[in-house]
Design a protein around this motif. Structure first.
Motif, PDB file in Angstrom:
ATOM      1  N   MET A   1       0.816  -1.189   0.000  1.00  0.00           N
ATOM      2  CA  MET A   1       0.000   0.000   0.000  1.00  0.00           C
ATOM      3  C   MET A   1       0.864   1.259   0.000  1.00  0.00           C
ATOM      4  SD  MET A   1      -3.113   1.120   2.458  1.00  0.00           S
ATOM      5  CE  MET A   1      -2.360   2.135   3.689  1.00  0.00           C
ATOM      6  N   ASN A   2       1.994   1.256   0.710  1.00  0.00           N
ATOM      7  CA  ASN A   2       2.842   2.453   0.736  1.00  0.00           C
ATOM      8  C   ASN A   2       3.303   2.842  -0.663  1.00  0.00           C
ATOM      9  OD1 ASN A   2       2.629   2.872   3.449  1.00  0.00           O
ATOM     10  ND2 ASN A   2       4.506   1.808   3.962  1.00  0.00           N
ATOM     11  N   SER A   3       3.621   1.870  -1.486  1.00  0.00           N
ATOM     12  CA  SER A   3       4.060   2.211  -2.841  1.00  0.00           C
ATOM     13  C   SER A   3       2.904   2.770  -3.672  1.00  0.00           C
ATOM     14  CB  SER A   3       4.672   0.996  -3.531  1.00  0.00           C
ATOM     15  OG  SER A   3       3.700  -0.024  -3.691  1.00  0.00           O
ATOM     16  N   SER A   4       1.672   2.375  -3.346  1.00  0.00           N
ATOM     17  CA  SER A   4       0.517   2.921  -4.064  1.00  0.00           C
ATOM     18  C   SER A   4       0.270   4.369  -3.676  1.00  0.00           C
ATOM     19  CB  SER A   4      -0.730   2.100  -3.763  1.00  0.00           C
ATOM     20  OG  SER A   4      -0.582   0.789  -4.230  1.00  0.00           O
ATOM     21  N   ARG A   5       0.436   4.688  -2.391  1.00  0.00           N
ATOM     22  CA  ARG A   5       0.239   6.077  -1.951  1.00  0.00           C
ATOM     23  C   ARG A   5       1.389   6.940  -2.430  1.00  0.00           C
ATOM     24  NH1 ARG A   5       1.752  10.018   1.352  1.00  0.00           N
ATOM     25  NH2 ARG A   5       0.199  11.587   1.630  1.00  0.00           N
ATOM     26  N   GLY A   6       2.612   6.454  -2.307  1.00  0.00           N
ATOM     27  CA  GLY A   6       3.781   7.203  -2.763  1.00  0.00           C
ATOM     28  C   GLY A   6       3.811   8.611  -2.204  1.00  0.00           C
ATOM     29  N   ASN A   7       4.013   9.594  -3.060  1.00  0.00           N
ATOM     30  CA  ASN A   7       4.064  11.003  -2.669  1.00  0.00           C
ATOM     31  C   ASN A   7       2.768  11.739  -2.965  1.00  0.00           C
ATOM     32  OD1 ASN A   7       6.682  10.934  -1.695  1.00  0.00           O
ATOM     33  ND2 ASN A   7       7.559  11.279  -3.711  1.00  0.00           N
ATOM     34  N   LYS A   8       1.688  11.009  -3.123  1.00  0.00           N
ATOM     35  CA  LYS A   8       0.419  11.661  -3.439  1.00  0.00           C
ATOM     36  C   LYS A   8      -0.055  12.499  -2.253  1.00  0.00           C
ATOM     37  CE  LYS A   8      -1.185   8.213  -6.718  1.00  0.00           C
ATOM     38  NZ  LYS A   8      -2.243   7.248  -7.031  1.00  0.00           N
ATOM     39  N   ASP A   9      -0.693  13.606  -2.559  1.00  0.00           N
ATOM     40  CA  ASP A   9      -1.280  14.460  -1.527  1.00  0.00           C
ATOM     41  C   ASP A   9      -2.570  13.832  -1.025  1.00  0.00           C
ATOM     42  OD1 ASP A   9       0.685  16.407  -1.997  1.00  0.00           O
ATOM     43  OD2 ASP A   9      -0.491  17.227  -3.646  1.00  0.00           O
ATOM     44  N   PHE A  10      -2.954  14.169   0.195  1.00  0.00           N
ATOM     45  CA  PHE A  10      -4.245  13.720   0.687  1.00  0.00           C
ATOM     46  C   PHE A  10      -5.329  14.536   0.018  1.00  0.00           C
ATOM     47  CE2 PHE A  10      -1.449  12.396   4.170  1.00  0.00           C
ATOM     48  CZ  PHE A  10      -1.784  11.053   4.204  1.00  0.00           C
ATOM     49  N   GLY A  11      -6.366  13.873  -0.424  1.00  0.00           N
ATOM     50  CA  GLY A  11      -7.459  14.536  -1.115  1.00  0.00           C
ATOM     51  C   GLY A  11      -8.513  13.525  -1.504  1.00  0.00           C
ATOM     52  N   LYS A  12      -9.338  13.875  -2.442  1.00  0.00           N
ATOM     53  CA  LYS A  12     -10.435  13.019  -2.878  1.00  0.00           C
ATOM     54  C   LYS A  12      -9.924  11.975  -3.855  1.00  0.00           C
ATOM     55  CE  LYS A  12     -14.868  12.115  -3.243  1.00  0.00           C
ATOM     56  NZ  LYS A  12     -15.323  11.140  -2.281  1.00  0.00           N
ATOM     57  N   GLY A  13     -10.143  10.701  -3.536  1.00  0.00           N
ATOM     58  CA  GLY A  13      -9.776   9.626  -4.443  1.00  0.00           C
ATOM     59  C   GLY A  13     -10.985   9.162  -5.227  1.00  0.00           C
ATOM     60  N   ASP A  14     -10.754   8.569  -6.383  1.00  0.00           N
ATOM     61  CA  ASP A  14     -11.888   8.098  -7.176  1.00  0.00           C
ATOM     62  C   ASP A  14     -11.859   6.603  -7.456  1.00  0.00           C
ATOM     63  OD1 ASP A  14      -9.868   7.983  -9.085  1.00  0.00           O
ATOM     64  OD2 ASP A  14     -10.574   9.734 -10.172  1.00  0.00           O
ATOM     65  N   THR A  15     -10.762   5.931  -7.143  1.00  0.00           N
ATOM     66  CA  THR A  15     -10.647   4.495  -7.376  1.00  0.00           C
ATOM     67  C   THR A  15     -10.206   3.807  -6.088  1.00  0.00           C
ATOM     68  OG1 THR A  15      -9.984   4.919  -9.662  1.00  0.00           O
ATOM     69  CG2 THR A  15      -9.560   2.710  -8.793  1.00  0.00           C
ATOM     70  N   GLU A  16     -11.021   2.867  -5.592  1.00  0.00           N
ATOM     71  CA  GLU A  16     -10.668   2.177  -4.344  1.00  0.00           C
ATOM     72  C   GLU A  16      -9.451   1.283  -4.555  1.00  0.00           C
ATOM     73  OE1 GLU A  16     -13.020   0.375  -0.649  1.00  0.00           O
ATOM     74  OE2 GLU A  16     -13.469  -0.663  -2.519  1.00  0.00           O
ATOM     75  N   HIS A  17      -8.576   1.263  -3.550  1.00  0.00           N
ATOM     76  CA  HIS A  17      -7.380   0.422  -3.588  1.00  0.00           C
ATOM     77  C   HIS A  17      -7.803  -1.033  -3.417  1.00  0.00           C
ATOM     78  CE1 HIS A  17      -3.520  -1.300  -2.348  1.00  0.00           C
ATOM     79  NE2 HIS A  17      -2.981  -0.268  -2.976  1.00  0.00           N
ATOM     80  N   SER A  18      -7.208  -1.929  -4.202  1.00  0.00           N
ATOM     81  CA  SER A  18      -7.629  -3.332  -4.194  1.00  0.00           C
ATOM     82  C   SER A  18      -7.258  -4.066  -2.907  1.00  0.00           C
ATOM     83  CB  SER A  18      -7.026  -4.069  -5.390  1.00  0.00           C
ATOM     84  OG  SER A  18      -5.610  -4.047  -5.316  1.00  0.00           O
ATOM     85  N   GLU A  19      -6.181  -3.669  -2.232  1.00  0.00           N
ATOM     86  CA  GLU A  19      -5.748  -4.351  -1.017  1.00  0.00           C
ATOM     87  C   GLU A  19      -6.094  -3.579   0.244  1.00  0.00           C
ATOM     88  OE1 GLU A  19      -1.601  -5.270  -1.311  1.00  0.00           O
ATOM     89  OE2 GLU A  19      -1.834  -6.132  -3.306  1.00  0.00           O
ATOM     90  N   ALA A  20      -6.176  -2.276   0.158  1.00  0.00           N
ATOM     91  CA  ALA A  20      -6.464  -1.436   1.318  1.00  0.00           C
ATOM     92  C   ALA A  20      -7.899  -0.927   1.195  1.00  0.00           C
ATOM     93  CB  ALA A  20      -5.477  -0.283   1.398  1.00  0.00           C
ATOM     94  N   ILE A  21      -8.840  -1.788   1.541  1.00  0.00           N
ATOM     95  CA  ILE A  21     -10.256  -1.478   1.380  1.00  0.00           C
ATOM     96  C   ILE A  21     -10.610  -0.223   2.178  1.00  0.00           C
ATOM     97  CG2 ILE A  21     -12.607  -2.371   1.647  1.00  0.00           C
ATOM     98  CD1 ILE A  21     -10.749  -3.855  -0.410  1.00  0.00           C
TER      99      ILE A  21
END
Length: 94
Positions: A1-21
């Motif tokens: 999951m950390n690699s999926s978040r990376g350096n992204k800012d916190f905000g509104k997401g539009d696609t749910e993460h497959s492993e981090a429900i």
């Protein structure tokens, strides 16, 4: 999951993460699940106050209200303060 978040800012997401429900993302933002949003907001407030650049060897981290781009990931800014304020309001201290 950390690699999926990376350096992204916190905000509104539009696609749910497959492993981090409950967590979702978009191109430049990551939205954590509701249960931890307040904790994240308070951590970011702490970082803004603690790392205010008052010491010569400590960077000045700053909460701002715009999104970064991949080229700006090392500029000592914590982005999208409006989402952080929102997170703090919906998830009170336990």
């Amino acid at each position: 999951m950390n690699s999926s978040r990376g350096n992204k800012d916190f905000g509104k997401g539009d696609t749910e993460h497959s492993e981090a429900i409950g967590n979702s993302s978009s191109t430049y933002t990551w939205e954590p699940r509701d249960e931890v949003k307040g904790d994240i907001a308070r951590m970011m407030f702490y970082m803004d106050v603690r790392y205010a650049g008052q010491d010569s060897d400590v960077p000045n981290l700053e909460l701002v209200n715009y999104t970064n781009t991949p080229a700006e990931t090392t500029d000592n800014k914590l982005y999208l303060v409006n989402f952080v304020l929102y997170y703090n309001g919906i998830s009170m201290i336990q």
